[in-house]
Design a protein around this motif. Structure first.
Motif, PDB file in Angstrom:
ATOM      1  N   UNK A  13       0.449  33.293 -19.596  1.00 54.82           N
ATOM      2  CA  UNK A  13       0.951  32.964 -18.259  1.00 54.82           C
ATOM      3  C   UNK A  13       2.340  33.540 -18.042  1.00 54.82           C
ATOM      4  N   UNK A  14       3.139  33.567 -19.116  1.00 56.45           N
ATOM      5  CA  UNK A  14       4.473  34.153 -19.050  1.00 56.45           C
ATOM      6  C   UNK A  14       4.390  35.638 -18.704  1.00 56.45           C
ATOM      7  N   UNK A  15       3.526  36.369 -19.415  1.00 58.48           N
ATOM      8  CA  UNK A  15       3.359  37.809 -19.178  1.00 58.48           C
ATOM      9  C   UNK A  15       2.798  38.072 -17.785  1.00 58.48           C
ATOM     10  N   UNK A 170      13.402  35.775  -0.732  1.00 60.59           N
ATOM     11  CA  UNK A 170      14.083  34.481  -0.778  1.00 60.59           C
ATOM     12  C   UNK A 170      13.199  33.310  -1.190  1.00 60.59           C
ATOM     13  N   UNK A 171      11.885  33.500  -1.194  1.00 63.32           N
ATOM     14  CA  UNK A 171      10.978  32.400  -1.536  1.00 63.32           C
ATOM     15  C   UNK A 171      10.071  32.759  -2.710  1.00 63.32           C
ATOM     16  N   UNK A 172       9.282  33.833  -2.543  1.00 64.10           N
ATOM     17  CA  UNK A 172       8.250  34.148  -3.526  1.00 64.10           C
ATOM     18  C   UNK A 172       8.839  34.531  -4.885  1.00 64.10           C
ATOM     19  N   UNK A 173       9.754  35.510  -4.898  1.00 58.06           N
ATOM     20  CA  UNK A 173      10.343  35.958  -6.165  1.00 58.06           C
ATOM     21  C   UNK A 173      11.148  34.846  -6.851  1.00 58.06           C
ATOM     22  N   UNK A 174      11.995  34.079  -6.118  1.00 56.60           N
ATOM     23  CA  UNK A 174      12.705  32.970  -6.770  1.00 56.60           C
ATOM     24  C   UNK A 174      11.760  31.946  -7.408  1.00 56.60           C
ATOM     25  N   UNK A 175      10.622  31.676  -6.757  1.00 61.35           N
ATOM     26  CA  UNK A 175       9.666  30.727  -7.331  1.00 61.35           C
ATOM     27  C   UNK A 175       9.053  31.276  -8.612  1.00 61.35           C
ATOM     28  N   UNK A 176       8.732  32.566  -8.596  1.00 62.88           N
ATOM     29  CA  UNK A 176       8.173  33.179  -9.804  1.00 62.88           C
ATOM     30  C   UNK A 176       9.206  33.176 -10.936  1.00 62.88           C
ATOM     31  N   UNK A 177      10.450  33.482 -10.597  1.00 67.25           N
ATOM     32  CA  UNK A 177      11.507  33.480 -11.612  1.00 67.25           C
ATOM     33  C   UNK A 177      11.743  32.077 -12.152  1.00 67.25           C
ATOM     34  N   UNK A 178      11.628  31.079 -11.258  1.00 67.48           N
ATOM     35  CA  UNK A 178      11.736  29.684 -11.701  1.00 67.48           C
ATOM     36  C   UNK A 178      10.597  29.333 -12.656  1.00 67.48           C
ATOM     37  N   UNK A 179       9.404  29.852 -12.352  1.00 65.03           N
ATOM     38  CA  UNK A 179       8.248  29.598 -13.217  1.00 65.03           C
ATOM     39  C   UNK A 179       8.454  30.234 -14.586  1.00 65.03           C
ATOM     40  N   UNK A 180       9.036  31.442 -14.608  1.00 66.75           N
ATOM     41  CA  UNK A 180       9.310  32.117 -15.882  1.00 66.75           C
ATOM     42  C   UNK A 180      10.297  31.297 -16.713  1.00 66.75           C
ATOM     43  N   UNK A 181      11.333  30.786 -16.056  1.00 68.30           N
ATOM     44  CA  UNK A 181      12.320  29.954 -16.766  1.00 68.30           C
ATOM     45  C   UNK A 181      11.662  28.699 -17.323  1.00 68.30           C
TER      46      UNK A 181
END
Length: 220
Positions: A13-15, A170-181
């Motif tokens: 899921x991380x990859x 402002x929404x999609x990429x920040x959410x994905x980055x939050x998921x990675x964290x």
């Protein structure tokens, strides 16, 4: 985008999420390039439209002046009679064309079924000049209508592209980055738990082995 509680904290899921971020950033770059190109096209057509409007005003003034001249020279009645004899216009056709990925209606037709050349030779020069002037007005009006429609559609597409880019950035990429964290944190946490568990198991095995050795020594 699922909440953190719905995200599976696995290496796969991380990859997968990292790949989605990469694709999203590439898409964002393309959207920004598209918006920039649309804006350049908008200003280019806006400039052309402004020029055409100036030409239209000039031709209208020329046309009305030629009509007044024709009325003075040949009379209002003769002017009206000749106007009634003008061949009918063809049906105006609207066909789509593509401008920067935006479908724009292209105006075609609107010309007369037959040429006015022979007809214009048979009428007074003053009336002929008036007809020629308004033929040009008709042509410019179609061009202006096409340009104005193009501008409205381009403006709508620019706004839509901007909204898409903002949503991704402002929404999609920040959410994905939050998921990675979150996944990274959970994987590290699981790794620490596994390490602590292995240490505990190793310690217990060592203690068990030690007790066996002590029991053997006592027995001997």
């Amino acid at each position: 985008m699922p909440s953190n509680t719905d995200i599976r904290p696995t290496r796969l899921e991380y990859l997968r999420t990292k790949k989605r971020i990469k694709i999203a950033k590439k898409g964002l770059k393309l959207l920004k390039l598209k918006r920039q190109a649309l804006i350049l096209e908008f200003f280019s057509i806006s400039k052309a439209s402004s020029r055409l409007r100036g030409e239209l005003n000039a031709e209208l003034i020329k046309g009305y002046q030629s009509i007044r001249m024709a009325e003075m020279i040949d009379g209002e009645m003769r002017l009206e009679n000749e106007a009634m004899k003008i061949p009918q216009l063809k049906k105006l056709l609207i066909t789509p064309k593509n401008v920067m990925g935006v479908k724009i209606p292209r105006l075609e037709g609107g010309r007369r079924e037959e040429s006015l050349t022979d007809y214009l030779l048979e009428i007074p020069v003053s009336i002929s000049e008036a007809m020629k002037a308004f033929q040009e007005v008709h042509k410019i009006v179609l061009d202006v209508a096409e340009k104005e429609t193009t501008l409205r559609k381009l403006l709508y597409e620019i706004d839509k592209t901007k909204r898409k880019a903002n949503a991704i950035e402002n929404v999609f990429i920040p959410r994905l980055e939050s998921a990675v964290k979150f996944i990274t944190f959970r994987l590290e946490e699981m790794e620490r738990d596994t390490f602590a568990m292995l240490k505990t198991v190793k310690r217990k095995m060592e203690e068990r082995e030690k007790k066996k050795v002590e029991a053997t020594v006592i027995a001997n």
